[in-house]
Write a protein that holds these residues in place. Structure first.
Motif, short mmCIF file in Angstrom:
data_model
loop_
_atom_site.label_atom_id
_atom_site.label_comp_id
_atom_site.label_asym_id
_atom_site.label_seq_id
_atom_site.Cartn_x
_atom_site.Cartn_y
_atom_site.Cartn_z
N GLU A 114 0.86 -1.18 0.00
CA GLU A 114 0.00 0.00 0.00
C GLU A 114 0.90 1.23 0.00
OE1 GLU A 114 -3.89 -0.71 2.55
OE2 GLU A 114 -2.23 -1.93 3.22
N LYS A 115 0.27 2.39 -0.10
CA LYS A 115 1.06 3.62 -0.21
C LYS A 115 2.07 3.76 0.93
CE LYS A 115 -2.08 6.77 -1.72
NZ LYS A 115 -3.12 7.08 -0.89
N ASP A 116 1.55 3.60 2.15
CA ASP A 116 2.39 3.91 3.31
C ASP A 116 2.86 2.69 4.08
OD1 ASP A 116 -0.17 3.28 3.92
OD2 ASP A 116 -0.36 4.68 5.58
N ARG A 117 2.57 1.49 3.58
CA ARG A 117 2.99 0.28 4.31
C ARG A 117 2.91 -0.94 3.41
NH1 ARG A 117 -2.54 -0.18 7.90
NH2 ARG A 117 -3.85 0.07 6.11
N GLY A 118 3.51 -2.02 3.88
CA GLY A 118 3.43 -3.30 3.16
C GLY A 118 3.00 -4.35 4.16
N THR A 119 1.87 -5.00 3.88
CA THR A 119 1.32 -5.95 4.85
C THR A 119 1.48 -7.37 4.36
OG1 THR A 119 -0.33 -4.30 5.51
CG2 THR A 119 -0.78 -6.58 6.11
N LEU A 120 2.03 -8.19 5.23
CA LEU A 120 2.15 -9.62 4.92
C LEU A 120 1.08 -10.36 5.71
CD1 LEU A 120 3.98 -11.72 3.42
CD2 LEU A 120 5.06 -12.11 5.66
N CYS A 121 0.27 -11.13 4.99
CA CYS A 121 -0.79 -11.91 5.63
C CYS A 121 -0.30 -13.36 5.70
CB CYS A 121 -2.07 -11.79 4.77
SG CYS A 121 -3.41 -12.84 5.35
N ILE A 122 -0.17 -13.88 6.90
CA ILE A 122 0.43 -15.22 7.01
C ILE A 122 -0.54 -16.23 7.62
CG2 ILE A 122 2.79 -14.30 7.18
CD1 ILE A 122 2.72 -14.85 10.15
N SER A 123 -0.22 -17.51 7.40
CA SER A 123 -1.06 -18.61 7.88
C SER A 123 -0.51 -19.14 9.20
CB SER A 123 -1.06 -19.74 6.84
OG SER A 123 -1.63 -19.29 5.63
N SER A 124 -1.41 -19.73 9.99
CA SER A 124 -1.00 -20.30 11.28
C SER A 124 -1.27 -21.80 11.38
CB SER A 124 -1.72 -19.58 12.42
OG SER A 124 -3.13 -19.67 12.24
N GLN A 125 -2.11 -22.31 10.49
CA GLN A 125 -2.42 -23.75 10.50
C GLN A 125 -2.55 -24.23 9.05
OE1 GLN A 125 -6.19 -23.60 12.82
NE2 GLN A 125 -5.09 -24.74 14.41
N GLY A 134 -12.78 -16.12 17.61
CA GLY A 134 -13.40 -16.00 18.93
C GLY A 134 -13.18 -17.17 19.87
N VAL A 135 -11.93 -17.60 20.01
CA VAL A 135 -11.63 -18.67 20.96
C VAL A 135 -11.40 -18.01 22.32
CG1 VAL A 135 -10.22 -20.73 21.34
CG2 VAL A 135 -10.43 -19.79 19.03
N GLY A 152 -6.11 -20.71 8.82
CA GLY A 152 -6.07 -21.23 10.18
C GLY A 152 -6.53 -20.26 11.25
N GLU A 153 -6.79 -20.83 12.42
CA GLU A 153 -7.20 -20.05 13.58
C GLU A 153 -5.98 -19.93 14.49
OE1 GLU A 153 -9.65 -18.08 14.94
OE2 GLU A 153 -8.12 -18.05 16.52
N PRO A 154 -5.35 -18.74 14.53
CA PRO A 154 -4.08 -18.62 15.26
C PRO A 154 -4.17 -18.98 16.74
CG PRO A 154 -4.83 -16.48 14.39
CD PRO A 154 -5.72 -17.52 13.82
#
Ligand code: SAH
Ligand code: SF4
Length: 387
Positions: free
Chosen positions: A113-124, A216-217, A181-183
């Motif tokens: 994005e303009k002001d940031r870079g976001t990494l979306c990662i998996s947990s399971q 919602g765990v 996954g559900e972290p």
């Protein structure tokens, strides 16, 4: 493999398993060096080599003696999961398909994005919770990712962009645990990996810029609040239990009132200047998108410091839900605004490469056989692809 404390303790013994240093928290790495008779500062050196320089070969760690490097090669390794492919979207989003031990594949997505870079990662690998509108859920579940596999996704991305360790021109500035996954159902490994994201000798990200998203765990939200104060996002998707039971099955165990109480407790543990959570609300056509839903949601959240993130449903093959129109999105947002809430619409990114929210599916060697049932059901009814 990432190692447990018991495995670290075996180091002094004749070697059976090499410890993967990639997933060890700073404390565990110090513990590891203690077991091989080394001082704690070795942990700082090796953390920096791995996470700030992207080094996975002990021979390149030039501030370690030759003897120590040889010893490390005998007892330890630095192994990231393997990148199978990388896809680039027209909008700059990029998605990695990553093979993990056992043969399944997970996905990680980078969104510039303009002001940031976001990494979306998996947990399971997959997810056991089976939310009705989520492609990952439909893939069934294989296993939790190890801490090395979780942090390995950031290691891979940061190394790819060549921006490890240089704060000023860091490309990955934010990490969200919003992939597969559900972290909170993989608590210990997720907490270790997040510790590395935040640690000054590793990635040094700010707590504001690391976000854990949960369906919602409840007991685990409390546990998280005891050990961490990363940003919290709650996947709500419905303003009442009747509807949420349909969409997010874990709601039957931890209904909305319990969930919001745990969110309040989490907020109470946060420092005052950061006391806010994100509420995620995926809008599906004629399911949870009526004006009454928006009013009910506004009322439900009236005493919770939060920002509401509206996510247009992202379609995937075999799902019957439809995406809402922009008019509906704006109308829903305006009702929330008028009730005094901060509400934003999450722009869909990377949907041409199936990298948008909820489209991550990887290839899960499903142990639950849910994916078979789902495929059978969706073959029995006409499949609608919605644009
Ligand atoms: N399991 C965690 C994190 C992964 S899901 C959770 O549920 O929060 C990340 C976000 O994507 C959640 O808010 C989830 O509800 C949303 N999502 C899932 N499927 C989606 C879809 N098909 N379209 C849009 N958002 C989706
Ligand atoms: Fe699992 Fe989150 Fe998908 Fe629900 S929305 S099935 S919790 S990954």
């Amino acid at each position: 493999m990432s190692a447990t404390s018991a495995e670290i303790a075996q180091i002094a013994e004749p070697q059976k398993v090499k410890v993967n240093l990639l997933g060890l928290s700073a404390e565990k790495l110090t513990q590891f060096f203690a077991t091989i008779g080394e001082k704690p500062f070795r942990s700082t050196q090796v953390l920096k080599w791995i996470h700030q320089m992207g080094v996975d070969d002990f021979d390149e760690m030039t501030n370690l003696s030759k003897g120590l490097r040889e010893r490390l090669k005998e007892v330890a390794e630095i192994v990231a999961p393997e990148v199978v492919s990388q896809q680039d979207s027209v909008d700059g989003t990029c998605k990695w398909l990553i093979r993990v031990e056992g043969g399944s594949c997970i996905e990680a997505v980078f969104i510039p994005e303009k002001d940031r870079g976001t990494l979306c990662i998996s947990s399971q690998i997959g997810c056991s919770l089976d939310c009705s509108f989520c492609a990952t859920g439909k893939q069934g579940f294989n296993r939790d990712l190890t801490a090395a596999e979780i942090i390995g996704q950031l290691w891979i991305a940061a190394k790819f962009f060549g921006s490890l360790g240089r704060k000023a021109d860091r490309v990955v500035s934010n990490v969200v645990l919003m992939g597969m996954g559900e972290p909170l159902l993989n608590f210990d490994n997720v907490v270790d990996a997040m510790g590395l994201m935040l640690h000054d000798n590793a990635y040094g990200l700010s707590k504001r810029r690391v976000t854990l998203s949960t369906s919602g765990v409840v007991p685990m939200i409390d546990r998280l609040g005891d050990v961490s104060d990363v940003s919290l996002a709650i996947s709500l998707h419905a303003p009442n239990d009747e509807l949420r039971n349909e969409l997010v099955p874990i709601n039957k165990k931890y209904p909305i009132a319990m969930l919001l109480d745990s969110a309040r407790r989490y907020l109470d543990k946060m420092p005052g200047n950061r006391r806010k959570i994100t509420i995620e609300y995926t809008l599906m056509d004629q399911i949870n998108d009526r004006n009454e839903h928006a009013h009910e949601l506004a009322e439900l959240l009236s005493d919770i410091p939060c920002k509401i993130n509206l996510i247009p449903f992202n379609p995937f093959s075999g799902s019957d839900y439809r995406r809402v129109s922009n008019t509906t999105l704006n109308r829903f947002r305006d009702i929330l605004h008028n009730a005094g809430h901060t509400a934003t619409i999450r722009t869909t990114r990377g949907d041409d490469i199936d990298a948008a929210c909820g489209q991550l599916a990887g290839t899960v060697n499903d142990k639950t056989r849910r994916s078979e049932r789902y495929q059978r059901q969706s073959q029995e009814r006409p499949v609608r692809f919605v644009n």
